[in-house]
Design an enzyme around this catalytic site. Structure first.
Site, PDB file in Angstrom:
ATOM      1  N   HIS A  14      41.477 -70.452  70.844  1.00 43.94           N
ATOM      2  CA  HIS A  14      40.655 -71.481  70.214  1.00 43.94           C
ATOM      3  C   HIS A  14      41.259 -72.829  70.586  1.00 43.94           C
ATOM      4  CE1 HIS A  14      39.091 -73.963  66.867  1.00 43.94           C
ATOM      5  NE2 HIS A  14      38.195 -73.016  66.630  1.00 43.94           N
TER       6      HIS A  14
ATOM      7  N   ASP B 241      48.171 -67.139  66.053  1.00 42.97           N
ATOM      8  CA  ASP B 241      46.988 -67.669  65.385  1.00 42.97           C
ATOM      9  C   ASP B 241      46.248 -66.488  64.759  1.00 42.97           C
ATOM     10  OD1 ASP B 241      44.453 -68.514  64.670  1.00 42.97           O
ATOM     11  OD2 ASP B 241      44.011 -69.516  66.564  1.00 42.97           O
TER      12      ASP B 241
ATOM     13  N   GLN C 103      41.422 -65.206  62.780  1.00 39.79           N
ATOM     14  CA  GLN C 103      40.372 -64.195  62.892  1.00 39.79           C
ATOM     15  C   GLN C 103      40.851 -62.786  62.580  1.00 39.79           C
ATOM     16  OE1 GLN C 103      37.163 -64.824  63.376  1.00 39.79           O
ATOM     17  NE2 GLN C 103      37.476 -67.023  63.637  1.00 39.79           N
TER      18      GLN C 103
ATOM     19  N   LYS D 201      38.305 -68.147  56.197  1.00 41.33           N
ATOM     20  CA  LYS D 201      37.993 -66.987  57.042  1.00 41.33           C
ATOM     21  C   LYS D 201      38.240 -65.667  56.303  1.00 41.33           C
ATOM     22  CE  LYS D 201      37.050 -69.653  60.551  1.00 41.33           C
ATOM     23  NZ  LYS D 201      37.702 -69.673  61.838  1.00 41.33           N
TER      24      LYS D 201
ATOM     25  N   CYS E 129      34.297 -73.448  70.075  1.00 39.88           N
ATOM     26  CA  CYS E 129      35.609 -74.116  70.190  1.00 39.88           C
ATOM     27  C   CYS E 129      36.564 -73.265  71.023  1.00 39.88           C
ATOM     28  CB  CYS E 129      36.206 -74.416  68.824  1.00 39.88           C
ATOM     29  SG  CYS E 129      35.290 -75.664  67.912  1.00 39.88           S
TER      30      CYS E 129
END
Length: 567
Positions: A282, A359, A362, A385, A523
């Site tokens: 991202h 990261d 997700q 999220k 993104c």
């Protein structure tokens, strides 16, 4: 809440009108003798002594369900009065918490933490306590006592069967109409919806707990601090961090990554050093490192991916070397759904002396995360999220690293002592939480984690995987539709293009039928350009989605396709 049968609970008592906020206690807390002791001392002072030596409360003396003295409340009577009251008030789900007291009774050795153990009155580091004013010296007599509302019901979800229709009832917005049609929310990779328990928890905070945290000498400050720090503890447990002190509250993943770039990267990455990212990232895990490279003279290296969208580990290994200082990779691709092999990525980086940031924006709502098992140095995620509010998230950092890092921002809350000559900072995590934080939404994040835990991530993962397989197979049968990202290990993302249509046209057509998907670059422009694309349509799934919703998606796409006589 008033105990309606108080004559039974406390024989010969004239305290029939005494109000108890029992809805503010969690199951474990109400079962803790230390909590009962504090409650009785607070609400029934005449029973706090009763001829028993010292300051012991007679609730503890009655912990084996034995009445020690006439007129003294026993444990069973206490519990039963709560249960009866809840039933009379129609709190059926909440009452279920207290249905089997004997089976749920905890270890009697559990005690209330001392003031030194509680985060809200933690003394500042490196400061002479004699310089503290009277407010700062204040110590609450119920220090460490966690009294929070019980809002999340005990899950009725079987480990063998995921009742999606029951789950959907927990999300008010799923009954919304869009263009006269039932809302079909397939934009979960952008943001998730909030269960009623999270909405109610935030409302409860503003109605009963609203205050700034830490240092306050009044009851609401204690309540808000307990709720805030309890959420930090829930996050630590959810990620399997070794301590709540490894959890820093941030606005979200983007701020967490920027914090690491500024507080760690600026002081540990120099000219000609290398930062490794992947094609899957991202923009939030690219741009901060580009900015750092521009500032320090470091270089950005990129791990390639294969045609399915998976990282090529052999190429990754070739990128690592003595100049590698940091590897920053996604756990799950937001554009393709690829689940990356983070354990292998971390292990290889550590062999070369590099640190690793994951990261996890997700991944946290789809798969179990264990930061100690992964052995990453940093892990970032966003609350919205994972069914929590927007504007709140968390950064995990290994304690040793956080201790060595400088503050990202300066101001209140992050300081231990300030003079015009020098400022001494708090220990982590508070060092990185300057100013008034997003307290209510941090509490909401804790409630969201409670909700996910009540369903069970294994149940969620199993159900979502079956939904992903069903959707993948259904979309593959549409002529002219091409799935982008077909890695073997995937989470709930179904990016595609369809011959003869722009992604915007497809998104608009779906929206007219109440179906929400993301259409654009997500993104994540570099990974789409790896496939020669500028945009895709991205349905993304969550555990409240159904096969019927996927069938509707496919039906609309086929109808759209036939309208131009393709295939």
């Amino acid at each position: 809440m008033t105990i309606n049968n108080i004559d039974t609970a406390i024989p010969d008592s004239d305290l029939k009108d005494q109000d108890f906020d029992f809805a503010g206690l969690s199951r474990d807390q109400l079962l803790d003798p230390s909590v009962l002791e504090a409650l009785v001392k607070d609400f029934f002072p005449e029973f706090a002594g009763g001829g028993v030596s010292g300051e012991k409360c007679l609730v503890k003396e009655a912990s084996d369900n034995v009445l020690k003295t006439d007129g003294i409340i026993s444990q069973d009577q206490f519990y039963n009065s709560v249960l009866d009251s809840l039933k009379k008030e129609n709190y059926s789900e909440l009452a279920g918490y207290y249905a089997d007291i004997s089976a749920l009774y905890p270890d009697k050795s559990k005690t209330v933490p001392t003031s030194e153990e509680s985060p809200r009155n933690a003394k500042p580091q490196n400061i002479d306590s004699s310089r503290l004013n009277e407010t700062e010296k204040y110590s609450n007599p119920y220090e460490g006592l966690k009294i929070e509302p019980v809002i999340v019901p005990v899950s009725k979800i079987s480990t063998d069967h995921f009742d999606v229709n029951a789950v959907r009832k927990d999300f008010p917005i799923l009954s919304e109409k869009v263009n006269g049609k039932d809302l079909v929310w397939l934009d979960n990779a952008a943001t998730t919806h909030k269960p009623k328990s999270v909405i109610d928890r935030i409302s409860y905070f503003y109605e009963h707990e609203n205050s700034n945290v830490h240092r306050g000498a009044h009851t609401l400050a204690a309540r808000s601090t307990d709720a805030y720090e309890s959420s930090r503890g829930k996050i630590a447990k959810f990620l399997n961090a070794s301590s709540p002190n490894e959890i820093v509250f941030v606005r979200g993943t983007t701020e967490a990554i920027n914090l690491v770039a500024q507080s760690w990267g600026k002081y540990n990455i120099g000219k000609d050093d290398e930062i490794v990212v992947s094609w899957l990232e991202h923009h939030a895990n690219i741009v901060p490192w580009q900015m750092l490279c521009s500032e320090t003279g470091a270089k950005l290296r990129v791990i390639p991916v294969d045609e399915s969208g998976q990282i090529i580990l052999s190429e990754y290994e070739r990128l690592l070397g003595p100049k590698t200082r940091l590897v920053a990779v996604t756990h799950v691709s937001n554009a393709l759904g690829t689940i990356t092999p983070v354990e292998e990525i971390v292990s290889s980086a550590h062999r070369h002396g590099a640190k690793v940031l994951i990261d996890g924006a997700q991944s946290v709502s789809h798969i179990q995360v264990d930061v100690q098992s992964i052995n990453c140095d940093f892990f970032a995620f966003s609350g919205h999220k994972i069914f929590a509010p927007t504007g709140i998230g968390a950064l995990y950092g290994k304690q040793k690293l956080l201790n060595a890092m400088r503050p990202y921002q300066g101001g209140g809350n992050m300081i231990a002592d300030v003079t015009f000559e020098k400022t001494t900072y708090q220990a982590p995590p508070y060092r990185f939480e300057a100013g008034t934080g997003n307290i209510a939404d941090a509490v909401g994040l804790g409630a969201a984690i409670d909700y996910v835990n009540s369903l069970g991530l294994e149940n969620i993962s199993r159900y979502e995987h079956s939904l992903l397989e069903y959707g993948t197979d259904a979309l593959r049968h549409i002529s002219g539709l091409k799935l982008i990202g077909t890695a073997k290990e995937k989470a709930s993302v179904l990016s595609f293009t369809m011959e003869g249509f722009t992604t915007e046209e497809i998104g608009n057509a779906l929206s007219q039928e109440g179906i929400a998907v993301r259409a654009g670059h997500h993104c994540a422009q570099p990974i789409l350009r790896r496939y020669g694309l500028e945009s895709t349509v991205r349905p993304s799934l969550s555990f409240y989605n159904t096969r019927d919703e996927i069938d509707l998606l496919v039906s609309v796409l086929k109808r759209l396709k036939s309208s131009r006589n393709f295939g």
